[in-house]
Design a protein around this motif. Structure first.
Motif, PDB file in Angstrom:
ATOM      1  N   ASP A  22       0.878  -1.154   0.000  1.00 28.57           N
ATOM      2  CA  ASP A  22       0.000   0.000   0.000  1.00 28.57           C
ATOM      3  C   ASP A  22       0.926   1.217   0.000  1.00 28.57           C
ATOM      4  OD1 ASP A  22      -1.585   2.174   0.604  1.00 28.57           O
ATOM      5  OD2 ASP A  22      -2.693   1.171   2.209  1.00 28.57           O
ATOM      6  N   ARG A  23       1.068   1.850  -1.142  1.00 28.45           N
ATOM      7  CA  ARG A  23       2.031   2.954  -1.255  1.00 28.45           C
ATOM      8  C   ARG A  23       1.632   4.159  -0.412  1.00 28.45           C
ATOM      9  NH1 ARG A  23       2.663   1.128  -6.939  1.00 28.45           N
ATOM     10  NH2 ARG A  23       4.294  -0.439  -6.702  1.00 28.45           N
ATOM     11  N   LEU A  29       4.552   6.005   6.509  1.00 28.00           N
ATOM     12  CA  LEU A  29       5.706   5.552   7.287  1.00 28.00           C
ATOM     13  C   LEU A  29       6.891   6.488   7.067  1.00 28.00           C
ATOM     14  CD1 LEU A  29       5.550   1.669   6.772  1.00 28.00           C
ATOM     15  CD2 LEU A  29       4.392   3.071   8.491  1.00 28.00           C
ATOM     16  N   ILE A  30       7.070   6.924   5.836  1.00 27.35           N
ATOM     17  CA  ILE A  30       8.135   7.879   5.525  1.00 27.35           C
ATOM     18  C   ILE A  30       7.895   9.178   6.284  1.00 27.35           C
ATOM     19  CG2 ILE A  30       9.063   9.356   3.684  1.00 27.35           C
ATOM     20  CD1 ILE A  30       8.666   6.900   1.790  1.00 27.35           C
ATOM     21  N   SER A  31       6.654   9.653   6.274  1.00 26.55           N
ATOM     22  CA  SER A  31       6.321  10.882   7.002  1.00 26.55           C
ATOM     23  C   SER A  31       6.575  10.718   8.493  1.00 26.55           C
ATOM     24  CB  SER A  31       4.857  11.264   6.761  1.00 26.55           C
ATOM     25  OG  SER A  31       4.653  11.565   5.401  1.00 26.55           O
ATOM     26  N   ALA A  32       6.262   9.557   9.040  1.00 24.32           N
ATOM     27  CA  ALA A  32       6.500   9.302  10.462  1.00 24.32           C
ATOM     28  C   ALA A  32       7.989   9.340  10.763  1.00 24.32           C
ATOM     29  CB  ALA A  32       5.898   7.968  10.867  1.00 24.32           C
ATOM     30  N   ALA A  33       8.811   8.813   9.847  1.00 19.94           N
ATOM     31  CA  ALA A  33      10.266   8.828  10.047  1.00 19.94           C
ATOM     32  C   ALA A  33      10.799  10.256  10.031  1.00 19.94           C
ATOM     33  CB  ALA A  33      10.957   7.996   8.966  1.00 19.94           C
ATOM     34  N   LEU A  34      10.170  11.119   9.266  1.00 24.73           N
ATOM     35  CA  LEU A  34      10.596  12.520   9.178  1.00 24.73           C
ATOM     36  C   LEU A  34      10.108  13.348  10.372  1.00 24.73           C
ATOM     37  CD1 LEU A  34       9.950  13.084   5.378  1.00 24.73           C
ATOM     38  CD2 LEU A  34      12.178  13.105   6.525  1.00 24.73           C
ATOM     39  N   SER A  35       9.097  12.841  11.059  1.00 27.57           N
ATOM     40  CA  SER A  35       8.508  13.554  12.187  1.00 27.57           C
ATOM     41  C   SER A  35       9.425  13.516  13.403  1.00 27.57           C
ATOM     42  CB  SER A  35       7.166  12.903  12.537  1.00 27.57           C
ATOM     43  OG  SER A  35       6.683  13.370  13.763  1.00 27.57           O
ATOM     44  N   SER A  50       0.803  -3.083  11.461  1.00 24.83           N
ATOM     45  CA  SER A  50       1.323  -3.645  10.211  1.00 24.83           C
ATOM     46  C   SER A  50       2.758  -4.126  10.358  1.00 24.83           C
ATOM     47  CB  SER A  50       1.230  -2.605   9.093  1.00 24.83           C
ATOM     48  OG  SER A  50      -0.108  -2.284   8.830  1.00 24.83           O
ATOM     49  N   SER A  51       3.063  -4.725  11.488  1.00 20.12           N
ATOM     50  CA  SER A  51       4.440  -5.140  11.754  1.00 20.12           C
ATOM     51  C   SER A  51       4.952  -6.189  10.777  1.00 20.12           C
ATOM     52  CB  SER A  51       4.575  -5.654  13.186  1.00 20.12           C
ATOM     53  OG  SER A  51       3.756  -6.792  13.381  1.00 20.12           O
ATOM     54  N   GLN A  52       4.060  -6.883  10.067  1.00 21.71           N
ATOM     55  CA  GLN A  52       4.506  -7.885   9.100  1.00 21.71           C
ATOM     56  C   GLN A  52       5.295  -7.249   7.969  1.00 21.71           C
ATOM     57  OE1 GLN A  52       1.378  -6.870   9.441  1.00 21.71           O
ATOM     58  NE2 GLN A  52       0.545  -6.474   7.414  1.00 21.71           N
ATOM     59  N   LEU A  53       5.115  -5.944   7.729  1.00 23.20           N
ATOM     60  CA  LEU A  53       5.853  -5.253   6.665  1.00 23.20           C
ATOM     61  C   LEU A  53       7.360  -5.395   6.827  1.00 23.20           C
ATOM     62  CD1 LEU A  53       3.987  -1.848   6.261  1.00 23.20           C
ATOM     63  CD2 LEU A  53       4.230  -3.643   4.551  1.00 23.20           C
ATOM     64  N   ILE A  54       7.839  -5.283   8.052  1.00 23.67           N
ATOM     65  CA  ILE A  54       9.286  -5.292   8.285  1.00 23.67           C
ATOM     66  C   ILE A  54       9.903  -6.657   7.982  1.00 23.67           C
ATOM     67  CG2 ILE A  54       9.233  -5.896  10.748  1.00 23.67           C
ATOM     68  CD1 ILE A  54      11.443  -3.746  11.149  1.00 23.67           C
ATOM     69  N   ARG A  55       9.078  -7.700   7.982  1.00 20.44           N
ATOM     70  CA  ARG A  55       9.580  -9.059   7.759  1.00 20.44           C
ATOM     71  C   ARG A  55       9.171  -9.652   6.412  1.00 20.44           C
ATOM     72  NH1 ARG A  55       8.309  -8.573  12.988  1.00 20.44           N
ATOM     73  NH2 ARG A  55       6.177  -9.280  12.704  1.00 20.44           N
ATOM     74  N   GLU A  63      11.704  -5.426  -5.331  1.00 18.64           N
ATOM     75  CA  GLU A  63      10.789  -5.047  -6.405  1.00 18.64           C
ATOM     76  C   GLU A  63      10.085  -3.728  -6.088  1.00 18.64           C
ATOM     77  OE1 GLU A  63       8.237  -8.449  -6.814  1.00 18.64           O
ATOM     78  OE2 GLU A  63       9.906  -9.731  -7.448  1.00 18.64           O
ATOM     79  N   GLU A  64       9.598  -3.581  -4.858  1.00 20.12           N
ATOM     80  CA  GLU A  64       8.875  -2.368  -4.479  1.00 20.12           C
ATOM     81  C   GLU A  64       9.765  -1.132  -4.507  1.00 20.12           C
ATOM     82  OE1 GLU A  64       5.954   0.295  -3.392  1.00 20.12           O
ATOM     83  OE2 GLU A  64       5.755  -1.743  -4.171  1.00 20.12           O
ATOM     84  N   SER A  65      11.032  -1.305  -4.212  1.00 13.90           N
ATOM     85  CA  SER A  65      11.946  -0.158  -4.127  1.00 13.90           C
ATOM     86  C   SER A  65      12.067   0.586  -5.458  1.00 13.90           C
ATOM     87  CB  SER A  65      13.326  -0.613  -3.651  1.00 13.90           C
ATOM     88  OG  SER A  65      13.926  -1.447  -4.617  1.00 13.90           O
TER      89      SER A  65
END
Length: 134
Positions: A22-23, A29-35, A50-55, A63-65
């Motif tokens: 889910d982009r 998540l990017i915004s949270a890292a910048l906060s 959504s902790s499954q994302l990290i694993r 591919e997503e990158s």
């Protein structure tokens, strides 16, 4: 009597492990890292769960990158590093999304800089970051 070898069904398991990204969520998540706030205060309930994302498998992150620029990938690395320390259930060890994301940056000839590596050391106790197991 015949003896055969049982082969497990791999295709079903691969489909089960494959998850569409889910982009919009990744952008949050990017915004949270910048906060400057703690992650738990900067995220929606859906994102916190959504902790499954990290694993997710490294191949999915590779591919997503392709859809993200280098700075956005760095912010995702920052998010996952902090999430692993601050959020319950987000610990990932050698399965951390940080590892394939750092690999993508190396492939793009934009490896993590010394300051970024020092930041990772200061904000993580995951011995596998950023390059994975030896």
């Amino acid at each position: 009597m015949s003896v055969g070898a049982w082969e497990p069904q791999v295709g079903g398991q691969q489909e089960e492990n494959h998850r569409e990204f889910d982009r919009d969520q990744l952008q949050r998540l990017i915004s949270a890292a910048l906060s400057d706030n703690a992650l738990s205060g900067a995220l929606e309930e859906e994102d916190l769960n959504s902790s499954q994302l990290i694993r997710l498998p490294a191949q999915q992150w590779l591919e997503e990158s392709q859809h993200w620029n280098n700075e956005q990938l760095w912010q995702l690395i920052r998010f996952f590093t902090i999430a692993e320390m601050e959020l319950p259930g987000w610990d990932a060890g050698a399965e951390s999304a940080v590892i394939p994301l750092a690999k993508v940056l190396r492939k793009r000839k934009a490896p993590l800089q010394r300051e970024q590596l020092l930041w990772l050391r200061q904000h993580s106790n995951n011995r596998y970051l950023p390059y994975g197991p030896l």
